[in-house]
Structures are given as C-alpha cells and as structure tokens.
Design a protein around this motif. Structure first.
Motif, PDB file in Angstrom:
ATOM      1  N   SER A   1       0.738  -0.972  -0.019  1.00  0.00           N
ATOM      2  CA  SER A   1       0.095   0.124   0.116  1.00  0.00           C
ATOM      3  C   SER A   1       0.860   1.278   0.342  1.00  0.00           C
ATOM      4  CB  SER A   1      -1.341  -0.139   1.626  1.00  0.00           C
ATOM      5  OG  SER A   1      -0.356  -0.265   2.609  1.00  0.00           O
ATOM      6  N   HIS A   2       1.932   1.127   0.424  1.00  0.00           N
ATOM      7  CA  HIS A   2       2.850   2.526   0.871  1.00  0.00           C
ATOM      8  C   HIS A   2       3.166   2.877  -0.664  1.00  0.00           C
ATOM      9  CE1 HIS A   2       5.638   5.208   2.170  1.00  0.00           C
ATOM     10  NE2 HIS A   2       7.325   4.856   1.677  1.00  0.00           N
ATOM     11  N   ALA A   3       3.906   2.058  -1.343  1.00  0.00           N
ATOM     12  CA  ALA A   3       4.966   1.549  -2.714  1.00  0.00           C
ATOM     13  C   ALA A   3       3.309   2.227  -3.622  1.00  0.00           C
ATOM     14  CB  ALA A   3       4.868   0.414  -3.233  1.00  0.00           C
ATOM     15  N   ALA A   4       1.971   1.511  -3.524  1.00  0.00           N
ATOM     16  CA  ALA A   4       0.890   2.295  -4.573  1.00  0.00           C
ATOM     17  C   ALA A   4       0.491   3.654  -3.674  1.00  0.00           C
ATOM     18  CB  ALA A   4       0.029   1.236  -3.940  1.00  0.00           C
ATOM     19  N   ASN A   5       0.560   3.680  -2.784  1.00  0.00           N
ATOM     20  CA  ASN A   5       0.359   4.998  -2.520  1.00  0.00           C
ATOM     21  C   ASN A   5       1.542   6.231  -2.889  1.00  0.00           C
ATOM     22  OD1 ASN A   5      -2.150   4.790  -1.281  1.00  0.00           O
ATOM     23  ND2 ASN A   5      -0.984   4.662   0.531  1.00  0.00           N
ATOM     24  N   LEU A   6       2.744   5.955  -3.372  1.00  0.00           N
ATOM     25  CA  LEU A   6       3.877   7.077  -3.783  1.00  0.00           C
ATOM     26  C   LEU A   6       3.612   7.129  -4.991  1.00  0.00           C
ATOM     27  CD1 LEU A   6       6.525   6.372  -1.418  1.00  0.00           C
ATOM     28  CD2 LEU A   6       5.055   8.341  -1.216  1.00  0.00           C
ATOM     29  N   MET A   7       3.437   6.818  -5.566  1.00  0.00           N
ATOM     30  CA  MET A   7       3.569   5.811  -7.108  1.00  0.00           C
ATOM     31  C   MET A   7       2.141   5.987  -8.200  1.00  0.00           C
ATOM     32  SD  MET A   7       7.074   3.494  -7.834  1.00  0.00           S
ATOM     33  CE  MET A   7       6.548   1.984  -6.533  1.00  0.00           C
ATOM     34  N   PRO A   8       1.519   6.953  -7.807  1.00  0.00           N
ATOM     35  CA  PRO A   8       0.331   6.744  -8.322  1.00  0.00           C
ATOM     36  C   PRO A   8       0.614   6.744  -9.519  1.00  0.00           C
ATOM     37  CG  PRO A   8       1.438   9.156  -8.456  1.00  0.00           C
ATOM     38  CD  PRO A   8       2.059   8.057  -7.170  1.00  0.00           C
ATOM     39  N   ARG A   9      -0.684   6.308 -10.770  1.00  0.00           N
ATOM     40  CA  ARG A   9      -0.651   5.349 -11.932  1.00  0.00           C
ATOM     41  C   ARG A   9       0.992   4.232 -12.165  1.00  0.00           C
ATOM     42  NH1 ARG A   9       0.148   9.788 -15.758  1.00  0.00           N
ATOM     43  NH2 ARG A   9      -0.943   8.705 -16.690  1.00  0.00           N
ATOM     44  N   GLY A  10       1.356   4.158 -11.419  1.00  0.00           N
ATOM     45  CA  GLY A  10       2.671   2.917 -11.363  1.00  0.00           C
ATOM     46  C   GLY A  10       1.548   1.427 -11.417  1.00  0.00           C
ATOM     47  N   ALA A  11       2.996   0.514 -11.489  1.00  0.00           N
ATOM     48  CA  ALA A  11       1.995  -0.882 -11.502  1.00  0.00           C
ATOM     49  C   ALA A  11       3.176  -1.718  -9.837  1.00  0.00           C
ATOM     50  CB  ALA A  11       2.363  -1.461 -12.579  1.00  0.00           C
TER      51      ALA A  11
ATOM     52  N   VAL B   1     -12.045  -6.087 -12.251  1.00  0.00           N
ATOM     53  CA  VAL B   1     -13.058  -4.908 -12.602  1.00  0.00           C
ATOM     54  C   VAL B   1     -12.291  -2.868 -12.618  1.00  0.00           C
ATOM     55  CG1 VAL B   1     -15.060  -5.638 -11.587  1.00  0.00           C
ATOM     56  CG2 VAL B   1     -14.274  -4.126 -10.378  1.00  0.00           C
ATOM     57  N   MET B   2     -13.112  -2.393 -13.636  1.00  0.00           N
ATOM     58  CA  MET B   2     -12.695  -1.823 -13.897  1.00  0.00           C
ATOM     59  C   MET B   2     -13.552  -0.247 -12.871  1.00  0.00           C
ATOM     60  SD  MET B   2     -10.325  -0.537 -16.139  1.00  0.00           S
ATOM     61  CE  MET B   2     -10.190  -1.426 -17.576  1.00  0.00           C
ATOM     62  N   PRO B   3     -12.671   0.486 -11.933  1.00  0.00           N
ATOM     63  CA  PRO B   3     -13.853   1.278 -10.735  1.00  0.00           C
ATOM     64  C   PRO B   3     -14.241   1.752 -12.229  1.00  0.00           C
ATOM     65  CG  PRO B   3     -10.922   1.657 -11.114  1.00  0.00           C
ATOM     66  CD  PRO B   3     -11.202   0.809 -12.719  1.00  0.00           C
ATOM     67  N   PRO B   4     -15.531   2.571 -11.208  1.00  0.00           N
ATOM     68  CA  PRO B   4     -16.182   3.151 -11.947  1.00  0.00           C
ATOM     69  C   PRO B   4     -16.496   4.388 -12.548  1.00  0.00           C
ATOM     70  CG  PRO B   4     -17.045   2.402  -9.679  1.00  0.00           C
ATOM     71  CD  PRO B   4     -15.499   2.378  -9.565  1.00  0.00           C
ATOM     72  N   ALA B   5     -16.909   3.986 -13.527  1.00  0.00           N
ATOM     73  CA  ALA B   5     -16.476   6.135 -14.635  1.00  0.00           C
ATOM     74  C   ALA B   5     -16.620   7.124 -13.379  1.00  0.00           C
ATOM     75  CB  ALA B   5     -16.732   5.407 -15.712  1.00  0.00           C
ATOM     76  N   LYS B   6     -17.698   7.443 -12.878  1.00  0.00           N
ATOM     77  CA  LYS B   6     -18.302   8.509 -12.138  1.00  0.00           C
ATOM     78  C   LYS B   6     -17.024   9.217 -11.184  1.00  0.00           C
ATOM     79  CE  LYS B   6     -21.057   6.255  -8.672  1.00  0.00           C
ATOM     80  NZ  LYS B   6     -21.673   5.976  -8.091  1.00  0.00           N
ATOM     81  N   LEU B   7     -16.137   8.167 -10.905  1.00  0.00           N
ATOM     82  CA  LEU B   7     -14.985   8.681 -10.171  1.00  0.00           C
ATOM     83  C   LEU B   7     -14.261   8.739 -10.576  1.00  0.00           C
ATOM     84  CD1 LEU B   7     -15.191   5.091  -7.329  1.00  0.00           C
ATOM     85  CD2 LEU B   7     -16.514   7.282  -7.071  1.00  0.00           C
ATOM     86  N   ASN B   8     -14.007   8.821 -11.797  1.00  0.00           N
ATOM     87  CA  ASN B   8     -12.454   9.523 -12.097  1.00  0.00           C
ATOM     88  C   ASN B   8     -11.122   8.917 -12.327  1.00  0.00           C
ATOM     89  OD1 ASN B   8     -14.014  10.986 -14.022  1.00  0.00           O
ATOM     90  ND2 ASN B   8     -14.404  12.928 -12.548  1.00  0.00           N
ATOM     91  N   ILE B   9     -10.803   7.962 -11.849  1.00  0.00           N
ATOM     92  CA  ILE B   9     -10.046   7.146 -11.381  1.00  0.00           C
ATOM     93  C   ILE B   9      -8.447   7.618 -12.097  1.00  0.00           C
ATOM     94  CG2 ILE B   9      -8.613   5.210 -10.140  1.00  0.00           C
ATOM     95  CD1 ILE B   9     -10.580   6.426  -8.041  1.00  0.00           C
ATOM     96  N   PRO B  10      -8.011   7.439 -12.103  1.00  0.00           N
ATOM     97  CA  PRO B  10      -6.534   8.133 -13.073  1.00  0.00           C
ATOM     98  C   PRO B  10      -6.238   6.743 -14.150  1.00  0.00           C
ATOM     99  CG  PRO B  10      -6.017   9.692 -11.165  1.00  0.00           C
ATOM    100  CD  PRO B  10      -7.462   8.263 -10.452  1.00  0.00           C
ATOM    101  N   THR B  11      -6.190   6.883 -14.795  1.00  0.00           N
ATOM    102  CA  THR B  11      -5.605   5.581 -15.728  1.00  0.00           C
ATOM    103  C   THR B  11      -3.401   4.895 -15.599  1.00  0.00           C
ATOM    104  OG1 THR B  11      -7.114   5.903 -17.663  1.00  0.00           O
ATOM    105  CG2 THR B  11      -5.199   4.393 -17.673  1.00  0.00           C
TER     106      THR B  11
END
Length: 544
Positions: free
Chosen positions: A43-53, A91-101
């Motif tokens: 979770s720490h790495a995911a929070n620091l690297m938005p749109r990463g993998a 699943v893909m996040p709901p489009a209305k949340l505008n989660i970054p790609t």
C-alpha cells in the motif's frame, strides 16, 4: 480523517522502520507476514507511485486467489483501505469516480487490482507465464516464495521490474522488492538465505536511528502545545531527515528471520503448545520455531525429488469463470483440476489402518503415471471407510466417467468377528451405492520391502524406460507426497525395510505416518504388475 491504530510485533516494527528497497523475510507460521510487511509495503508503494504498477507474484494463480489475496485484503482493511472505495478487484473502477488511468493502461481488468490513485496491481503466476508478458512494473510483492522456481523468476519476472524512472526514479521505493516465506525445507528454496549476505548492517542501523528521530519530530509537530514557530522549524528539519532517509534507502537490502514466538502476544501460549502436540518435531522446528532444517532424507523413497517429480495443474478456464471472490466450497471439487483426463476411469489404491483410511488416485498418460489425488479419513474425526469413498465420489462428482479401477492387496481380503464382508467388498459396495462402476484388481501379496525399495530407486531415477515415470500433483496429492518424503528406511535381515515404527507411536499423527505411501505402492504395483511381468518370486529378477 480516520485514525487507524495498529499493533506491531518486533519483526513487523523493524520492517516498518527500515523500509528497505529490497526486503526478504523468512518468518514462521502466523508471524504476521501479510498483516505486517506485505500489506504495509504494497500500500505504501502504491500511494507513492500514482498510476504506477506492482506485480503480485505467486508460483500458481490458485495460490494468489486462495492464499495470498484474501489475507492481503483483510490486512489492507485494517490499514483503513476499503474495497470498492480505495481499490477494485478484477473490474474497472466506476467511471463516475474519475480514477486516473495507469501509465501503462489496463486493457482488460480480470487479472488486476486498481488502487484509488490509478496504481495497478498485476496478478502474475509462474503457471500462467503469459500474465507477465509486456509488463512494466515499479514494484514486486511475493508471498510463499519458497515455492517459486527462482531461476524462472529471475529470467521471466524480475526483468519486468523496470522503466518509469522519469516518474518515480527519485523515490527509494521505486522498483522495490518484497518477498516473504516460511522456512524452506527443500534445497531449491535455499536461494533466499543468500540475501542475508547482501545486508549492510551499518546502513540499516543508521536508517533505524534516523527514522525513529523523524517519528519523534513528527509527533512533536502535531502536539497541541507546539507553537507555530517551533512547528515551522521542526518541519524544515523533518524534511531534511526524509531526504537523507530516501537516499540511504536506495539500494538498501533487509533480510530477517522470525519465529511464531515473536507473535506470541497475539497467538497465545496455548496455540504454540497445540502446534507442538500436533506436529512432527522437524515440522514444528521449521514451521513454528523457524529453524533451518533443509530436509534431504535418505529414506525408503530417497530418490523422490519434490521439485522434479511434482507438478501443478489447474483448469483456469473454469476458475476464471467464477470470479475472484469464490463461493465457499465451489473450488473443492475436480472442476478446478487441469490434469484430470476426461472420459477415462480413475485408478485407486488404498490402505486400511484402524486410525486412518487412505486413498491415492492416479491416471496414466503417454509419458507419465500421474498421481492426481490423495485423501484420507481419520478415526478421531469419527470417519470410517465408507465416508472416505463418499468423499471421493463427491470430489469427482463432475467427472464425466464415474468408473474406478480398484487395486487392492491381500490386506483388503480378510474378515473378522466385527464384519462379514471384506474391506474390498465394502469399498466396492460403497462405490456402487454412489452409482460408480468398479473394476476390481486383486494384486495378491505385496513384494517384500527390499524389492520395493529397489523398485522405487529404478522408478524415480527414470533411466530404465521399462518403468513408467511418476509425477505427483503437488497440491491435490500433498498428503501422499509428505508421506513419501517422510518415510524412513532401516536395514533388516533380508535387506532394506520401510520404517513403520511411526505408525505405532502415539506422538505421530496417523496422516504423518507411512500409510499414504503404502496406498501409493498398492496403486502403482497393481497398475503395472502385468506390464512389468510381476510375480512374487520373480520381481527381484525383474528389477535387478
């Protein structure tokens, strides 16, 4: 803002403080691998690297679905991350949340988890190598790594931890690696011990001291009595600490070992005592006390090699159709098995001990004889022979050929005052009651132990092509695999003998004794006795 309070044992706390770029741990059962470093670092790495993998790695995809992800989701929840709000699974996040790609967008989501900031966790397993193709990862997380084929990991998966330096290259966490396991008991898992030699302990001690001081400064900043001027000064100081820590953590490696005793505050003394009563001493030493006991037994089946003679086989077309959150019990049947040959009977061999009834099942292919399943019924669970047959029929309910080839020896032919039917008759009648066809094959008296000892030398060595090579389903045939690995040998008057003394010890659980191996021997010898020209008086000549 929600405040989350988390209790950490000493190994977990040390991991949290160090935050090394590469972290490897060999921790005993229930020490908190997932609840601590795996959940926190992922979770720490995911929070620091938005749109990463991040790649979540497993030896099999079923391991990820069944053993890795459920406790990881539970641990994320304890950290405050909510399913459907902070992450979405397959699943893909709901489009209305505008989660970054993601930087490298996910085309189809069935093998991924999307984080709230667009970071993606890719599910990658060694038995589905295509899942790693074309991936560009910023971090790797792996549990149960003693089951990984390390050479294949280094060739196929490790190189995907690359790229995106223009986005995250300044972070110590970029291309981080987190690998945990319980104690390896097979030589193939020894590679992780080499990581201990890569640790720079001076650097690690410096990181710990600086991080403790940084934590103290942060607490003072947030204290209600701290003045604004003092808070401003401390904030500048904290920023300096963070900069130094980031540089120290780049290229840092941390390796740790921990036993279940390190988590005794949570487990309780009673749980440790229960495990000691239930487990063989070598298993307790490795799984609980985390002792390095690499087993290389010179036993009755001493040429059996767990890595070479075992395989994994799942029908992922069926598994994928169920979705990730699997209904309870749905996977506990043959529809998940990728090695079951449709339209073909199943061969079975059995052992009939008072404390445990054992069944081993197999099917022949062109190149191998596959041991596809092992099962048992324990007297202490108030289960009898007919219950074991019912369990087998329930597991293979969806097989399209309800027919067994039943191989049995002289031990299945006796009667006594408590039963008028032979054990073979009881087995046959119970299969027929379940509407299965039974083809019976009485193999008579088993060959002497010394002859069987030399038979298994020949079979597992695989140099004599007259003898069919054997492969064991690592997961479905686990109990017979463990039995074979643990069966000892002793010198008798007529050559080598199987060590059956564990069957008489009350301290040894029936499922840990040689019974399952006995059932396997009946199955294999019965299946191929005609092919090998088996006869009680000539078997020695045949093998010799």
């Amino acid at each position: 803002m929600r405040t989350v309070k988390i209790w950490l044992n000493k190994p977990q706390l040390k991991s949290w403080l160090i935050q090394a770029k590469e972290e490897y741990g060999v921790w005993g059962r229930a020490t908190g691998k997932t609840q601590g470093p795996i959940a926190q670092r992922s979770s720490h790495a995911a929070n620091l690297m938005p749109r990463g993998a991040t790649g979540i790695i497993g030896s099999t995809y079923m391991q990820l679905l069944d053993r890795t992800l459920p406790p990881l989701f539970k641990a994320w929840e304890k950290l405050g991350y909510v399913f459907g709000k902070h992450y979405w699974v397959r699943v893909m996040p709901p489009a209305k949340l505008n989660i970054p790609t993601a930087i490298y967008p996910v085309i189809t989501p069935e093998h991924s988890i999307t984080w709230w900031n667009g970071h993606v966790f890719h599910l990658i397993s060694q038995d589905r190598p295509g899942l790693a193709n074309g991936k560009n990862l910023d971090a790797i997380i792996a549990d149960e790594v003693r089951f990984l084929n390390h050479d294949r990991y280094m060739d196929d998966i490790a190189p995907t931890n690359r790229g995106n330096r223009e986005f995250f290259g300044h972070l110590a966490e970029h291309h981080m690696v987190t690998m945990y396991t319980d104690m390896p008991t097979n030589p193939a898992g020894k590679w992780i011990f080499d990581k201990e030699e890569q640790v720079d302990h001076d650097k690690i001690n410096q990181i710990i001291h600086l991080q403790v001081e940084a934590n103290r400064i942060e607490l003072e900043i947030n204290h209600p009595r701290t003045t604004q001027a003092r808070a401003t000064y401390l904030s500048r100081k904290l920023k300096g600490y963070i900069t130094v820590l980031n540089e120290l953590r780049k290229d840092s490696v941390w390796y740790s070992e921990a036993s279940s005793l390190d988590n005794i505050q949570i487990l309780g003394e009673g749980q440790i005592k229960q495990w000691r009563r239930e487990m063989k001493w070598p298993v307790f030493q490795s799984s609980i006390l985390n002792k390095r006991i690499i087993q290389n037994p010179k036993g009755f089946f001493y040429l059996f090699d767990e890595d070479y003679h075992c395989y994994e086989a799942y029908d992922y077309n069926f598994i994928d159709s169920l979705g990730l959150h699997l209904p309870e019990g749905v996977l506990d049947d043959c529809r998940k098995d990728g090695d079951l040959i449709k339209g073909k009977p199943i061969d079975i061999g059995m052992d009939y001990n008072a404390d445990i009834k054992s069944l081993v099942a197999g099917q022949e292919t062109h190149n191998y004889y596959r041991v596809i399943k092992s099962m048992y019924a324990l007297a202490e669970d108030r289960k009898i022979l007919t219950d074991l047959i019912d369990d087998f029929c329930a597991y293979y309910k969806h097989h399209d050929c309800h027919e067994v080839n039943y191989y049995y020896d002289h031990t299945a032919m006796g009667t006594d005052a408590t039963r008028l039917k032979t054990l073979a008759d009881i087995v046959t009648d119970q299969f027929r009651l379940n509407k299965w066809i039974v083809n019976r094959y009485n193999i008579g008296q088993q060959p002497q132990h010394d002859i069987r000892y030399r038979l298994w030398e020949t079979v597992f060595q695989e140099k004599d092509r007259r003898f069919k090579a054997v492969r064991f389903n690592r997961t479905n045939a686990e109990s017979v695999r463990v039995s074979i690995m643990g069966t000892g040998v002793r010198q008798g008057q007529n050559g080598f003998k199987k060590d059956k003394t564990p069957e008489k010890r009350k301290s040894v659980k029936p499922q840990d004794a040689p019974h399952q191996g006995d059932a396997f021997e009946t199955l294999y010898i019965g299946k191929f006795k005609n092919d090998y020209g088996y006869a009680e008086l000539t078997t020695g000549m045949m093998i010799g």
